[in-house]
Scaffold this active site. Structure first.
Site, mmCIF file in Angstrom:
data_model
loop_
_atom_site.group_PDB
_atom_site.id
_atom_site.type_symbol
_atom_site.label_atom_id
_atom_site.label_comp_id
_atom_site.label_asym_id
_atom_site.label_seq_id
_atom_site.Cartn_x
_atom_site.Cartn_y
_atom_site.Cartn_z
ATOM 1 N N ASP A 1 36.926 40.032 32.293
ATOM 2 C CA ASP A 1 36.342 38.738 31.923
ATOM 3 C C ASP A 1 34.817 38.851 31.951
ATOM 4 O O ASP A 1 34.269 39.856 32.416
ATOM 5 C CB ASP A 1 36.850 37.617 32.859
ATOM 6 C CG ASP A 1 36.375 37.787 34.304
ATOM 7 O OD1 ASP A 1 35.150 37.876 34.528
ATOM 8 O OD2 ASP A 1 37.225 37.816 35.218
ATOM 9 N N HIS B 1 36.510 48.799 33.368
ATOM 10 C CA HIS B 1 37.815 48.692 32.703
ATOM 11 C C HIS B 1 37.713 48.006 31.341
ATOM 12 O O HIS B 1 38.720 47.548 30.804
ATOM 13 C CB HIS B 1 38.818 47.939 33.598
ATOM 14 C CG HIS B 1 39.266 48.742 34.791
ATOM 15 N ND1 HIS B 1 39.985 48.210 35.833
ATOM 16 C CD2 HIS B 1 39.091 50.062 35.093
ATOM 17 C CE1 HIS B 1 40.237 49.165 36.729
ATOM 18 N NE2 HIS B 1 39.700 50.285 36.309
ATOM 19 N N CYS C 1 38.387 49.792 17.627
ATOM 20 C CA CYS C 1 39.277 50.432 16.659
ATOM 21 C C CYS C 1 39.966 51.596 17.369
ATOM 22 O O CYS C 1 39.292 52.489 17.890
ATOM 23 C CB CYS C 1 38.485 50.929 15.451
ATOM 24 S SG CYS C 1 39.496 51.892 14.319
ATOM 25 N N CYS D 1 38.706 47.756 10.286
ATOM 26 C CA CYS D 1 37.542 48.249 11.050
ATOM 27 C C CYS D 1 36.361 48.428 10.094
ATOM 28 O O CYS D 1 36.472 49.126 9.086
ATOM 29 C CB CYS D 1 37.892 49.575 11.731
ATOM 30 S SG CYS D 1 36.446 50.337 12.507
ATOM 31 N N CYS E 1 35.248 52.398 10.037
ATOM 32 C CA CYS E 1 36.015 53.467 9.380
ATOM 33 C C CYS E 1 36.932 52.957 8.266
ATOM 34 O O CYS E 1 37.567 53.759 7.579
ATOM 35 C CB CYS E 1 36.822 54.268 10.406
ATOM 36 S SG CYS E 1 38.236 53.383 11.098
ATOM 37 N N GLY F 1 37.394 41.241 46.396
ATOM 38 C CA GLY F 1 38.530 40.726 45.614
ATOM 39 C C GLY F 1 39.318 41.769 44.860
ATOM 40 O O GLY F 1 39.745 41.521 43.731
ATOM 41 N N LEU G 1 40.645 38.172 50.191
ATOM 42 C CA LEU G 1 41.442 37.084 50.766
ATOM 43 C C LEU G 1 42.184 37.592 52.000
ATOM 44 O O LEU G 1 42.326 36.878 52.993
ATOM 45 C CB LEU G 1 42.437 36.582 49.708
ATOM 46 C CG LEU G 1 43.142 35.267 49.988
ATOM 47 C CD1 LEU G 1 42.153 34.146 50.223
ATOM 48 C CD2 LEU G 1 44.074 34.924 48.831
HETATM 49 P P1 OAD Z 1 44.820 42.876 42.161
HETATM 50 O O1 OAD Z 1 45.623 41.749 41.614
HETATM 51 O O2 OAD Z 1 45.504 44.168 42.376
HETATM 52 O O3 OAD Z 1 44.164 42.429 43.551
HETATM 53 C C1 OAD Z 1 43.496 41.211 43.687
HETATM 54 C C2 OAD Z 1 43.004 41.076 45.111
HETATM 55 O O4 OAD Z 1 42.278 39.869 45.196
HETATM 56 C C3 OAD Z 1 44.125 41.010 46.158
HETATM 57 O O5 OAD Z 1 43.841 41.904 47.233
HETATM 58 C C4 OAD Z 1 44.076 39.557 46.647
HETATM 59 O O6 OAD Z 1 44.376 39.430 48.027
HETATM 60 C C5 OAD Z 1 42.623 39.197 46.380
HETATM 61 N N1 OAD Z 1 42.405 37.755 46.150
HETATM 62 C C6 OAD Z 1 43.221 36.848 45.546
HETATM 63 N N2 OAD Z 1 42.654 35.643 45.507
HETATM 64 C C7 OAD Z 1 41.433 35.771 46.102
HETATM 65 C C8 OAD Z 1 40.357 34.870 46.386
HETATM 66 N N3 OAD Z 1 40.404 33.587 46.047
HETATM 67 N N4 OAD Z 1 39.262 35.375 47.021
HETATM 68 C C9 OAD Z 1 39.184 36.682 47.377
HETATM 69 N N5 OAD Z 1 40.168 37.567 47.137
HETATM 70 C C10 OAD Z 1 41.268 37.128 46.500
HETATM 71 O O7 OAD Z 1 43.551 43.045 41.194
HETATM 72 P P2 OAD Z 1 42.523 44.274 41.099
HETATM 73 O O8 OAD Z 1 42.400 44.965 42.403
HETATM 74 O O9 OAD Z 1 41.310 43.766 40.451
HETATM 75 O O10 OAD Z 1 43.210 46.913 35.312
HETATM 76 O O11 OAD Z 1 43.294 45.207 40.079
HETATM 77 C C11 OAD Z 1 42.709 46.394 39.650
HETATM 78 C C12 OAD Z 1 43.096 46.671 38.216
HETATM 79 O O12 OAD Z 1 44.504 46.630 38.072
HETATM 80 C C13 OAD Z 1 42.601 45.629 37.225
HETATM 81 O O13 OAD Z 1 41.278 45.865 36.804
HETATM 82 C C14 OAD Z 1 43.548 45.749 36.083
HETATM 83 C C15 OAD Z 1 44.841 45.930 36.839
HETATM 84 O O14 OAD Z 1 45.819 46.641 36.211
HETATM 85 C C16 OAD Z 1 43.226 46.810 33.962
HETATM 86 O O15 OAD Z 1 43.601 45.841 33.349
HETATM 87 C C17 OAD Z 1 42.736 48.032 33.271
#
Ligand code: OAD
Length: 234
Positions: free
Chosen positions: A93, A108, A116, A135, A138, A175, A202
């Site tokens: 985002d 990511h 493309c 695209c 290309c 987070g 969290l």
């Molecule tokens: P996760 O969903 O694996 O972890 C989110 C973390 O945020 C968890 O540890 C929650 O406890 C915490 N959390 C939830 N709500 C919260 C809040 N209000 N305040 C603070 N913490 C909070 O997400 P990511 O670790 O970001 O990749 O995941 C890593 C990657 O896996 C992402 O970038 C994505 C996904 O597959 C791609 O899409 C390439």
């Protein structure tokens, strides 16, 4: 003071964008092999495009929260004191940018950018992805995909990230569940280089035991309080 901050889905959770691995998380509702791998895209591009089109729509209505705002203040505050923030996010985002962060490393990729799949050209795009897109670089039709690093693909900006980690005075993870590498390994890399580490989440992440300091609670509360502390105490 140079601070390296790594953010994950938890920083955007209170903006209404779902996390991935929590209860009701994206990967409890969708099979990531189908929607977040090059193989899934080859099998069913329409399904993959529909998945990311829905996420683009959600993002359009989302608003940055107090955690994003605080990190933008941290960047400006450190710069004013001769320091620097290296903000590296796993999030696709653009809420850090909307909150005012000037430099955001999207390791990511970005939801509001299309790519493309044939020639790797990228372009800003918030409209729905379709099979008819041609695209401009290309001339290929049907290869438009989101500019997102899928499982099995190599994250972006790794060299820059490793340099910033080696120069940091503090590493802070906010987070993220610490489940996806290489990002999940940054804390170990920082530790190995003698950089102090802090987890803000969290609840304890998979890597909680590695961090020197831990702050738990909703990001909209913990992050502003931590930023205030850094900017007042140095
Ligand atoms: P996760 O969903 O694996 O972890 C989110 C973390 O945020 C968890 O540890 C929650 O406890 C915490 N959390 C939830 N709500 C919260 C809040 N209000 N305040 C603070 N913490 C909070 O997400 P990511 O670790 O970001 O990749 O995941 C890593 C990657 O896996 C992402 O970038 C994505 C996904 O597959 C791609 O899409 C390439």
């Amino acid at each position: 003071m140079k601070i390296f901050v790594l953010t994950g889905a938890g920083v955007s959770a209170e903006s209404g964008l779902g996390t991935f691995r929590d209860k009701d998380g994206v990967w409890t509702q969708y099979d990531l092999n189908e929607v977040a791998t090059p193989e899934g895209f080859a099998r069913n591009p329409a399904l993959v495009r529909a998945f990311y089109n829905a996420r683009r729509e959600n993002l359009a209505g989302a608003v940055a929260n107090a955690a994003h705002d605080a990190l933008a203040r941290l960047e400006a505050g450190l710069a004013a004191r001769g320091g620097a923030l290296f903000l590296c996010t796993q999030n696709v985002d653009d809420l850090h940018e909307r909150a005012g962060s000037q430099r955001v490393i999207h390791m990511h990729g970005e939801l509001a950018v299309s790519r493309c799949h044939a020639c790797q050209a990228t372009w800003p795009d918030t409209a729905p992805l379709t099979a008819e897109i041609v695209c401009e670089a290309c001339g290929r039709e049907g290869a438009a995909r989101p500019h997102i690093v899928w499982f099995g693909e190599i994250p972006l900006y790794m060299e820059e990230i490793e340099d910033a980690l080696s120069e940091a005075d503090l590493f802070v993870s906010i987070g993220t569940s610490g489940s996806v590498y290489p990002a999940a390994g940054f804390v170990e890399m920082a530790r190995a280089m003698g950089v102090p580490t802090c987890e803000i989440n969290l609840e304890p992440s998979a890597n909680a035991y590695v961090f020197d300091e831990k702050l738990y609670g909703p990001a909209s509360e913990t992050v502003p309080a931590w930023v205030e502390r850094v900017l007042t105490q140095g």
